[in-house]
Design a protein around this motif. Sequence first.
Motif, mmCIF file in Angstrom:
data_model
loop_
_atom_site.group_PDB
_atom_site.id
_atom_site.type_symbol
_atom_site.label_atom_id
_atom_site.label_comp_id
_atom_site.label_asym_id
_atom_site.label_seq_id
_atom_site.Cartn_x
_atom_site.Cartn_y
_atom_site.Cartn_z
ATOM 1 N N ALA A 154 7.827 27.906 6.616
ATOM 2 C CA ALA A 154 8.226 27.813 8.023
ATOM 3 C C ALA A 154 7.558 28.890 8.866
ATOM 4 O O ALA A 154 7.288 28.679 10.056
ATOM 5 C CB ALA A 154 9.743 27.922 8.148
ATOM 6 N N ALA A 155 7.270 30.051 8.271
ATOM 7 C CA ALA A 155 6.599 31.112 9.018
ATOM 8 C C ALA A 155 5.162 30.723 9.338
ATOM 9 O O ALA A 155 4.653 31.025 10.429
ATOM 10 C CB ALA A 155 6.625 32.417 8.217
ATOM 11 N N THR A 156 4.503 30.032 8.420
ATOM 12 C CA THR A 156 3.138 29.572 8.676
ATOM 13 C C THR A 156 3.125 28.466 9.719
ATOM 14 O O THR A 156 2.267 28.439 10.606
ATOM 15 C CB THR A 156 2.488 29.084 7.371
ATOM 16 N N GLU A 157 4.098 27.561 9.634
ATOM 17 C CA GLU A 157 4.214 26.526 10.662
ATOM 18 C C GLU A 157 4.439 27.168 12.028
ATOM 19 O O GLU A 157 3.829 26.761 13.027
ATOM 20 C CB GLU A 157 5.366 25.582 10.320
ATOM 21 N N GLY A 158 5.298 28.177 12.067
ATOM 22 C CA GLY A 158 5.555 28.870 13.329
ATOM 23 C C GLY A 158 4.352 29.637 13.824
ATOM 24 O O GLY A 158 4.131 29.740 15.048
ATOM 25 N N LEU A 159 3.565 30.174 12.897
ATOM 26 C CA LEU A 159 2.351 30.901 13.272
ATOM 27 C C LEU A 159 1.386 29.998 14.034
ATOM 28 O O LEU A 159 0.883 30.365 15.106
ATOM 29 C CB LEU A 159 1.678 31.457 12.015
ATOM 30 N N PHE A 160 1.136 28.814 13.506
ATOM 31 C CA PHE A 160 0.214 27.892 14.177
ATOM 32 C C PHE A 160 0.807 27.377 15.484
ATOM 33 O O PHE A 160 0.094 27.246 16.483
ATOM 34 C CB PHE A 160 -0.137 26.730 13.245
ATOM 35 N N ALA A 161 2.110 27.099 15.482
ATOM 36 C CA ALA A 161 2.741 26.615 16.708
ATOM 37 C C ALA A 161 2.714 27.689 17.792
ATOM 38 O O ALA A 161 2.426 27.401 18.966
ATOM 39 C CB ALA A 161 4.183 26.190 16.418
ATOM 40 N N GLY A 162 2.996 28.928 17.418
ATOM 41 C CA GLY A 162 2.977 30.014 18.390
ATOM 42 C C GLY A 162 1.584 30.288 18.913
ATOM 43 O O GLY A 162 1.386 30.506 20.114
ATOM 44 N N GLN A 198 0.689 35.294 26.365
ATOM 45 C CA GLN A 198 -0.746 35.033 26.413
ATOM 46 C C GLN A 198 -1.471 35.991 25.492
ATOM 47 O O GLN A 198 -1.080 37.148 25.324
ATOM 48 C CB GLN A 198 -1.259 35.186 27.851
ATOM 49 N N ALA A 199 -2.509 35.496 24.840
ATOM 50 C CA ALA A 199 -3.405 36.323 24.032
ATOM 51 C C ALA A 199 -4.755 35.636 24.012
ATOM 52 O O ALA A 199 -4.879 34.445 24.322
ATOM 53 C CB ALA A 199 -2.858 36.519 22.618
ATOM 54 N N ASP A 200 -5.779 36.393 23.657
ATOM 55 C CA ASP A 200 -7.136 35.845 23.597
ATOM 56 C C ASP A 200 -7.586 35.614 22.156
ATOM 57 O O ASP A 200 -8.636 35.016 21.919
ATOM 58 C CB ASP A 200 -8.097 36.796 24.308
ATOM 59 N N ALA A 201 -6.794 36.102 21.194
ATOM 60 C CA ALA A 201 -7.037 35.874 19.779
ATOM 61 C C ALA A 201 -5.761 36.238 19.034
ATOM 62 O O ALA A 201 -4.969 37.066 19.490
ATOM 63 C CB ALA A 201 -8.203 36.714 19.269
ATOM 64 N N VAL A 202 -5.565 35.603 17.884
ATOM 65 C CA VAL A 202 -4.441 35.920 17.008
ATOM 66 C C VAL A 202 -5.009 36.261 15.637
ATOM 67 O O VAL A 202 -5.861 35.539 15.115
ATOM 68 C CB VAL A 202 -3.444 34.748 16.905
ATOM 69 N N PHE A 203 -4.526 37.366 15.071
ATOM 70 C CA PHE A 203 -4.968 37.825 13.753
ATOM 71 C C PHE A 203 -3.753 37.986 12.862
ATOM 72 O O PHE A 203 -2.750 38.582 13.268
ATOM 73 C CB PHE A 203 -5.710 39.161 13.882
ATOM 74 N N CYS A 204 -3.834 37.447 11.645
ATOM 75 C CA CYS A 204 -2.718 37.528 10.701
ATOM 76 C C CYS A 204 -3.271 37.824 9.319
ATOM 77 O O CYS A 204 -4.072 37.046 8.783
ATOM 78 C CB CYS A 204 -1.927 36.223 10.696
ATOM 79 N N CYS A 205 -2.839 38.939 8.755
ATOM 80 C CA CYS A 205 -3.361 39.404 7.468
ATOM 81 C C CYS A 205 -2.236 39.422 6.433
ATOM 82 O O CYS A 205 -1.211 40.082 6.635
ATOM 83 C CB CYS A 205 -3.946 40.808 7.652
ATOM 84 N N ASN A 206 -2.437 38.693 5.344
ATOM 85 C CA ASN A 206 -1.531 38.763 4.187
ATOM 86 C C ASN A 206 -0.072 38.470 4.533
ATOM 87 O O ASN A 206 0.836 39.177 4.099
ATOM 88 C CB ASN A 206 -1.639 40.140 3.517
ATOM 89 N N MET A 207 0.140 37.400 5.297
ATOM 90 C CA MET A 207 1.507 36.989 5.581
ATOM 91 C C MET A 207 1.857 35.643 4.983
ATOM 92 O O MET A 207 2.960 35.457 4.464
ATOM 93 C CB MET A 207 1.764 36.923 7.091
ATOM 94 N N VAL A 208 0.943 34.680 5.032
ATOM 95 C CA VAL A 208 1.331 33.301 4.753
ATOM 96 C C VAL A 208 1.787 33.097 3.308
ATOM 97 O O VAL A 208 2.577 32.186 3.032
ATOM 98 C CB VAL A 208 0.211 32.302 5.115
ATOM 99 N N HIS A 209 1.330 33.935 2.395
ATOM 100 C CA HIS A 209 1.751 33.787 0.994
ATOM 101 C C HIS A 209 3.002 34.601 0.670
ATOM 102 O O HIS A 209 3.597 34.416 -0.390
ATOM 103 C CB HIS A 209 0.608 34.162 0.046
#
Length: 216
Positions: free
Chosen positions: A126-134, A110-121
Motif C-alpha cells: 500500500a505504501a508503494t501504491e500511495g507513492l505512485f499516487a502521490g 507541488q514538486a519537480d521530482a520525487v526520490f525514494c530510496c530503499n522504501m518499497v521493499h
Amino acid sequence: MAGHSRTARAGDRSLVVKRVAPAATRNAGPVAEVLELELPVEGTVLEIASGTGEHAVFMARRFPRLVWQPTDLDGDNLASIAAWRDEADVPNLAPPIVLDAAASVWPIRQADAVFCCNMVHISPWAATEGLFAGAARLLAKGQPLCLYGPFLEAGVETAPSNLAFDRSLKERDPRWGLRHLSQLDALAQLKGFVPSARHAMPANNIMRIYRRTLAP
C-alpha cells in the motif's frame, strides 16, 4: 541496522539521536551521479522516506540549485534528519516533514521530482501504491519519480544476497519483500507514469526512473 550518535540540536539544549546508516554513506556518490542525469536543474525534490537524513544533506550539497525536501513517518528518523540538517547548515535543505506515503493526502502540493530510496521493499505494498499516487498528484508531465533499491527482474539472475535479504524481510513482516520490477512498471502505468531508464547500481541495486506522462 543503523548505528547512532548523540548530538545537540541547534537552539535546543535537549539531546536527540543523530542516526548513522553505513549504506547511505557508501551509495550516496553513485546515487548522486545518476540523479545528476535525471533531476531537473532547478526546483524542488521531494525525498520520500529519508531515513537517517544523511542522503538529504549529501544531495542538498551536491545540487545547490535544488531545494531538497526530506520526509519520513518515523519520529526517530525525523529527529535524526533535523539533527543532520542543523549540523550541516545547508541553505537549500528544507526542514523535514511528516509524510505517510500510503496516505491519500500529502503535506506538500507541488514538486519537480520525487526520490525514494530503499522504501518499497521495507513497507507494505500500500505504501508503494500511495507513492505512485502521490507522485502523480504532484508532478507535471515529464517530471521524474526515481526509485532506488534491490528489485527482482525477469531474465536477470537475482544475487544470492538479495534472495537471502528477501527471505529475512518476509520473516520480519510478510507484507515486506523485494518487488518485481514488472509489478512496479504495471502500477506506474496505472498511475500515469512510464519507465524511462534503468541504471545498474553497486551492491546489486538499481535505480528505476519513471516519468509522468500526463499533467496532474
